[in-house]
Design a protein around this motif. Structure first.
Motif, PDB file in Angstrom:
ATOM      1  N   VAL A 250       0.487  -1.457   0.114  1.00  0.00           N
ATOM      2  CA  VAL A 250      -0.002   0.310   0.624  1.00  0.00           C
ATOM      3  C   VAL A 250       0.659   1.755  -0.365  1.00  0.00           C
ATOM      4  CG1 VAL A 250      -1.564   1.065   1.507  1.00  0.00           C
ATOM      5  CG2 VAL A 250      -1.918  -0.931   1.604  1.00  0.00           C
ATOM      6  N   ILE A 251       1.967   0.907   1.227  1.00  0.00           N
ATOM      7  CA  ILE A 251       2.731   2.716   1.360  1.00  0.00           C
ATOM      8  C   ILE A 251       3.532   2.720  -0.330  1.00  0.00           C
ATOM      9  CG2 ILE A 251       4.584   3.789   2.256  1.00  0.00           C
ATOM     10  CD1 ILE A 251       3.689   1.745   4.659  1.00  0.00           C
ATOM     11  N   LEU A 252       4.171   1.925  -0.696  1.00  0.00           N
ATOM     12  CA  LEU A 252       5.110   2.062  -1.946  1.00  0.00           C
ATOM     13  C   LEU A 252       4.271   2.555  -3.009  1.00  0.00           C
ATOM     14  CD1 LEU A 252       7.511  -0.558  -1.747  1.00  0.00           C
ATOM     15  CD2 LEU A 252       7.418   2.384  -0.493  1.00  0.00           C
ATOM     16  N   PRO A 253       3.539   1.753  -3.635  1.00  0.00           N
ATOM     17  CA  PRO A 253       3.091   2.768  -4.686  1.00  0.00           C
ATOM     18  C   PRO A 253       1.919   4.094  -4.343  1.00  0.00           C
ATOM     19  CG  PRO A 253       2.091   0.325  -4.637  1.00  0.00           C
ATOM     20  CD  PRO A 253       2.892   1.095  -3.321  1.00  0.00           C
ATOM     21  N   THR A 254       1.992   4.525  -2.827  1.00  0.00           N
ATOM     22  CA  THR A 254       0.522   5.498  -2.098  1.00  0.00           C
ATOM     23  C   THR A 254       2.503   6.792  -2.210  1.00  0.00           C
ATOM     24  OG1 THR A 254      -0.751   4.401  -1.302  1.00  0.00           O
ATOM     25  CG2 THR A 254      -0.312   7.217  -0.961  1.00  0.00           C
ATOM     26  N   LEU A 255       2.780   5.985  -1.633  1.00  0.00           N
ATOM     27  CA  LEU A 255       4.326   7.493  -1.797  1.00  0.00           C
ATOM     28  C   LEU A 255       4.800   7.742  -3.534  1.00  0.00           C
ATOM     29  CD1 LEU A 255       6.386   6.009   1.095  1.00  0.00           C
ATOM     30  CD2 LEU A 255       5.703   8.105   0.623  1.00  0.00           C
ATOM     31  N   ALA A 256       4.602   6.804  -4.478  1.00  0.00           N
ATOM     32  CA  ALA A 256       5.083   6.857  -5.986  1.00  0.00           C
ATOM     33  C   ALA A 256       4.343   7.737  -6.437  1.00  0.00           C
ATOM     34  CB  ALA A 256       5.362   5.926  -6.342  1.00  0.00           C
ATOM     35  N   LEU A 257       2.798   8.194  -6.258  1.00  0.00           N
ATOM     36  CA  LEU A 257       2.406   8.565  -7.114  1.00  0.00           C
ATOM     37  C   LEU A 257       2.031  10.086  -6.211  1.00  0.00           C
ATOM     38  CD1 LEU A 257      -0.728   6.373  -7.590  1.00  0.00           C
ATOM     39  CD2 LEU A 257       0.270   6.638  -9.340  1.00  0.00           C
ATOM     40  N   LEU A 258       2.164  10.089  -4.613  1.00  0.00           N
ATOM     41  CA  LEU A 258       2.495  11.121  -4.442  1.00  0.00           C
ATOM     42  C   LEU A 258       3.445  11.947  -5.307  1.00  0.00           C
ATOM     43  CD1 LEU A 258       1.556  10.587  -0.440  1.00  0.00           C
ATOM     44  CD2 LEU A 258      -0.021  11.810  -2.008  1.00  0.00           C
ATOM     45  N   ILE A 259       4.688  11.736  -4.652  1.00  0.00           N
ATOM     46  CA  ILE A 259       5.706  11.751  -5.214  1.00  0.00           C
ATOM     47  C   ILE A 259       5.125  12.322  -7.090  1.00  0.00           C
ATOM     48  CG2 ILE A 259       8.463  11.621  -6.056  1.00  0.00           C
ATOM     49  CD1 ILE A 259       8.537   9.931  -3.322  1.00  0.00           C
ATOM     50  N   LEU A 260       5.115  11.928  -7.699  1.00  0.00           N
ATOM     51  CA  LEU A 260       4.481  11.700  -8.769  1.00  0.00           C
ATOM     52  C   LEU A 260       4.203  13.186  -8.698  1.00  0.00           C
ATOM     53  CD1 LEU A 260       4.838  11.989 -12.547  1.00  0.00           C
ATOM     54  CD2 LEU A 260       3.073  10.251 -11.619  1.00  0.00           C
ATOM     55  N   GLU A 261       2.638  13.363  -8.553  1.00  0.00           N
ATOM     56  CA  GLU A 261       2.044  14.872  -7.925  1.00  0.00           C
ATOM     57  C   GLU A 261       2.884  15.835  -7.178  1.00  0.00           C
ATOM     58  OE1 GLU A 261      -1.468  16.708  -7.995  1.00  0.00           O
ATOM     59  OE2 GLU A 261      -1.453  14.545  -8.677  1.00  0.00           O
ATOM     60  N   LEU A 262       3.696  15.972  -6.219  1.00  0.00           N
ATOM     61  CA  LEU A 262       4.643  16.545  -6.520  1.00  0.00           C
ATOM     62  C   LEU A 262       5.476  17.154  -7.657  1.00  0.00           C
ATOM     63  CD1 LEU A 262       5.608  16.019  -3.013  1.00  0.00           C
ATOM     64  CD2 LEU A 262       4.366  17.996  -3.439  1.00  0.00           C
ATOM     65  N   VAL A 263       5.853  16.232  -8.544  1.00  0.00           N
ATOM     66  CA  VAL A 263       6.261  16.816  -9.313  1.00  0.00           C
ATOM     67  C   VAL A 263       5.532  17.078 -10.910  1.00  0.00           C
ATOM     68  CG1 VAL A 263       8.018  15.533 -10.785  1.00  0.00           C
ATOM     69  CG2 VAL A 263       8.527  15.201  -8.983  1.00  0.00           C
ATOM     70  N   LEU A 264       4.496  17.345 -11.280  1.00  0.00           N
ATOM     71  CA  LEU A 264       3.775  17.343 -11.639  1.00  0.00           C
ATOM     72  C   LEU A 264       2.881  18.726 -11.462  1.00  0.00           C
ATOM     73  CD1 LEU A 264       1.927  14.092 -13.221  1.00  0.00           C
ATOM     74  CD2 LEU A 264       3.522  15.619 -14.598  1.00  0.00           C
ATOM     75  N   GLU A 265       2.358  18.935 -10.189  1.00  0.00           N
ATOM     76  CA  GLU A 265       2.153  19.810  -9.809  1.00  0.00           C
ATOM     77  C   GLU A 265       2.899  21.441  -9.537  1.00  0.00           C
ATOM     78  OE1 GLU A 265      -0.752  21.514  -8.689  1.00  0.00           O
ATOM     79  OE2 GLU A 265      -2.193  19.518  -9.844  1.00  0.00           O
ATOM     80  N   GLY A 266       4.616  20.803  -9.002  1.00  0.00           N
ATOM     81  CA  GLY A 266       5.717  21.914  -9.185  1.00  0.00           C
ATOM     82  C   GLY A 266       6.389  22.867 -10.849  1.00  0.00           C
TER      83      GLY A 266
END
Length: 167
Positions: A37-53
């Motif tokens: 659960v945690i690893l894919p969630t972290l990957a998606l959150l980091i991707l969201e941060l990169v895309l939002e930035g």
């Protein structure tokens, strides 16, 4: 608004990192499910941060679709305005009460006939009455959902479904 979204995503990423570190202290057999659960969630959150930035999503969408987004948004807004201003508008409390009653029906069905039987008995009327889905799609979605629950939980994960408490 974008800064608030990035802050929220950053906070969630921080919580995810803390959970990841805590999960690593668990026994090897116990940490497998949380890591799934945690690893894919972290990957998606980091991707969201990169895309939002970056402005990458906006530029890519404009490159693919041109200015059609504005026209589509205006048409959707007009449809929504016409729907809300029409006589068919239901009060918000009425909708919330209906959805609460649907949830109570699901709980009652699980309690009386068991989970596997409750899924199709609940889902078919809900899709038909509340979601206004055609009968053919309702039957297909209901069968696929019930089959999915049975296959994943009953067969693959070997989770025993508790029998109905009544009857």
């Amino acid at each position: 608004m974008r800064a608030r979204g990035m802050l929220f995503t950053a906070i969630l990423t921080g919580v995810g990192v803390v959970l990841l570190v805590q999960t690593l202290y668990l026994a090897p057999g116990s940490r497998l499910a949380p890591l799934w659960v945690i690893l894919p969630t972290l990957a998606l959150l980091i991707l969201e941060l990169v895309l939002e930035g970056t402005a990458l999503p906006d530029r890519a969408f404009r490159a693919l679709h041109g200015d059609t987004l504005r026209g589509t948004a205006e048409r959707v807004e007009l449809r929504l305005r016409l729907h809300v201003s029409g006589d068919r508008r239901r009060p918000r409390r009425s909708r919330e009460l209906r959805l609460t009653l649907w949830g109570a029906l699901l709980l009652a069905l699980v309690y009386t006939v068991g989970f596997l039987a409750a899924v199709p008995l609940y889902l078919a009327p809900y899709l038909r009455v509340e979601a206004h889905v055609a009968w053919s799609k309702t039957l297909v979605i209901t069968m696929l959902t019930a089959g999915f629950f049975y296959l994943v939980f009953g067969v693959l994960l070997n989770v025993p479904f508790p029998p109905a408490l009544v009857g």
